[in-house]
Scaffold this motif. Structure first.
Motif, mmCIF file in Angstrom:
data_model
loop_
_atom_site.group_PDB
_atom_site.id
_atom_site.type_symbol
_atom_site.label_atom_id
_atom_site.label_comp_id
_atom_site.label_asym_id
_atom_site.label_seq_id
_atom_site.Cartn_x
_atom_site.Cartn_y
_atom_site.Cartn_z
ATOM 1 N N PRO A 23 0.802 -1.235 0.000
ATOM 2 C CA PRO A 23 0.000 0.000 0.000
ATOM 3 C C PRO A 23 0.831 1.280 0.000
ATOM 4 O O PRO A 23 0.419 2.287 -0.570
ATOM 5 N N GLU A 24 2.018 1.242 0.605
ATOM 6 C CA GLU A 24 2.872 2.438 0.601
ATOM 7 C C GLU A 24 3.344 2.750 -0.822
ATOM 8 O O GLU A 24 3.406 3.900 -1.237
ATOM 9 N N LEU A 25 3.681 1.708 -1.557
ATOM 10 C CA LEU A 25 4.096 1.869 -2.942
ATOM 11 C C LEU A 25 2.909 2.356 -3.791
ATOM 12 O O LEU A 25 3.069 3.221 -4.659
ATOM 13 N N ALA A 26 1.733 1.813 -3.519
ATOM 14 C CA ALA A 26 0.527 2.247 -4.241
ATOM 15 C C ALA A 26 0.256 3.728 -3.992
ATOM 16 O O ALA A 26 -0.105 4.459 -4.917
ATOM 17 N N ALA A 27 0.442 4.175 -2.752
ATOM 18 C CA ALA A 27 0.230 5.593 -2.434
ATOM 19 C C ALA A 27 1.248 6.466 -3.163
ATOM 20 O O ALA A 27 0.903 7.538 -3.682
#
Length: 117
Positions: free
Chosen positions: A77-81
């Motif tokens: 999710p951090e990469l997606a953000a």
């Protein structure tokens, strides 16, 4: 103006990879679904125009930075953000921006998913 590119260029399914489906064709199809939804739901005026504009250009940044597969977005999710932030920058650089309500964003997301089926 940017070039167009194949939508499924990194997909594991060879049939999709070699389908010739483009990001522009996909965005146009999503636009059509959203157009139909707005008629059924009675969305009109400026809200309809904003939603249709977003539908038409929602994946335009992918022509510059590529796409991040859904499973990767779910797992990281951090990469997606960070990817979403980069998308916003690229879209802004292209002069593309829109502001959708939560319901409008969900409607666009639904049309995007339906078109992928």
């Amino acid at each position: 103006m940017t070039h167009d590119c194949n939508r499924w260029h990194c997909h594991h399914d060879r049939r999709l990879r070699e389908s010739g489906d483009t990001i522009s064709r996909h965005q146009h199809a999503v636009w059509g679904l959203v157009f139909d939804f707005t008629g059924v739901l009675g969305i009109s005026g400026d809200r309809k125009l904003e939603l249709l504009f977003a539908a038409r250009y929602h994946d335009e940044a992918e022509k510059i930075i590529g796409d991040m597969p859904g499973p990767a977005k779910d797992r990281f999710p951090e990469l997606a953000a960070a990817y979403a932030a980069a998308e916003r920058v690229v879209l802004a650089d292209m002069g593309l921006s829109w502001s959708l309500t939560r319901q409008e964003a969900e409607l666009l997301h639904l049309a995007d998913k339906l078109e992928a089926e």
